[in-house]
Write a protein that holds these residues in place. Sequence first.
Motif, PDB file in Angstrom:
ATOM      1  N   THR A 152       0.795  -1.227   0.000  1.00 46.66           N
ATOM      2  CA  THR A 152       0.000   0.000   0.000  1.00 46.66           C
ATOM      3  C   THR A 152       0.828   1.278   0.000  1.00 46.66           C
ATOM      4  OG1 THR A 152      -0.140  -0.138   2.407  1.00 46.66           O
ATOM      5  CG2 THR A 152      -1.946  -1.141   1.138  1.00 46.66           C
ATOM      6  N   SER A 153       2.149   1.140  -0.044  1.00 48.10           N
ATOM      7  CA  SER A 153       3.004   2.336  -0.085  1.00 48.10           C
ATOM      8  C   SER A 153       4.194   2.075  -0.992  1.00 48.10           C
ATOM      9  CB  SER A 153       3.499   2.689   1.321  1.00 48.10           C
ATOM     10  OG  SER A 153       4.437   1.719   1.766  1.00 48.10           O
ATOM     11  N   ALA A 154       4.848   3.157  -1.378  1.00 45.39           N
ATOM     12  CA  ALA A 154       6.042   3.044  -2.217  1.00 45.39           C
ATOM     13  C   ALA A 154       7.144   2.286  -1.481  1.00 45.39           C
ATOM     14  CB  ALA A 154       6.529   4.426  -2.631  1.00 45.39           C
ATOM     15  N   ASP A 155       7.254   2.499  -0.177  1.00 41.14           N
ATOM     16  CA  ASP A 155       8.268   1.795   0.609  1.00 41.14           C
ATOM     17  C   ASP A 155       7.996   0.290   0.644  1.00 41.14           C
ATOM     18  OD1 ASP A 155       9.747   4.050   1.188  1.00 41.14           O
ATOM     19  OD2 ASP A 155       8.783   4.405   3.126  1.00 41.14           O
ATOM     20  N   ALA A 156       6.737  -0.086   0.813  1.00 42.35           N
ATOM     21  CA  ALA A 156       6.372  -1.507   0.833  1.00 42.35           C
ATOM     22  C   ALA A 156       6.703  -2.150  -0.509  1.00 42.35           C
ATOM     23  CB  ALA A 156       4.897  -1.673   1.165  1.00 42.35           C
ATOM     24  N   TRP A 157       6.423  -1.425  -1.590  1.00 45.06           N
ATOM     25  CA  TRP A 157       6.738  -1.941  -2.930  1.00 45.06           C
ATOM     26  C   TRP A 157       8.239  -2.130  -3.094  1.00 45.06           C
ATOM     27  CZ3 TRP A 157       5.869  -4.550  -7.063  1.00 45.06           C
ATOM     28  CH2 TRP A 157       6.615  -4.338  -8.221  1.00 45.06           C
TER      29      TRP A 157
END
Length: 179
Positions: A161-166
Amino acid sequence: MKNLLLICVMLLCVTTQAQEIKWMSFNEALEAQKKEPRKIFMDVYTDWCGPCKLLDKKTFHNKDVVSYVNENFYAVKFNAEGTEKIEYNNFTYTNPNYKHGRKGRNSQHFFANALKISGYPSIVFFDENGGLIAPVVGYKTPQQLELYLKMIHSDDYKQLTSADAWKKYEKAFVGTFTN
């Protein structure tokens, strides 16, 4: 000798067929989902697009990609400038501005427009109920595509759900597809 030659030709045909993605229309994939729910993998292309042809030649004929797509998805080829009639979410999408006989670029199909396709090739994923998951724009090697195929199939995308998670997911991913 003739029988041996015939057997070799038959084996060659079976081997060649095994290396092909089983493409269908989007309408056929939506119908197939009613009998056996599966996600949809859609190749959105145009006839004039060089990277689209490269994706078809290099990536979509890779044995690992072929096998994974055929086992886990309904695969759809969709010409974003074609004339196919698409029935989706109680609406009929067409390409009324299509110019027959035109070489090169043509008008964009209303379905491609509805999907907000911004470039070609694009790979669009749909869930088991035909709901849009996400488009992935641009040419992908088999190894690059593997990440998306496995992430979508496993439903891991729901947790990203976030750029960091991706970024963490992408960095931790260990692929197995070969050239």
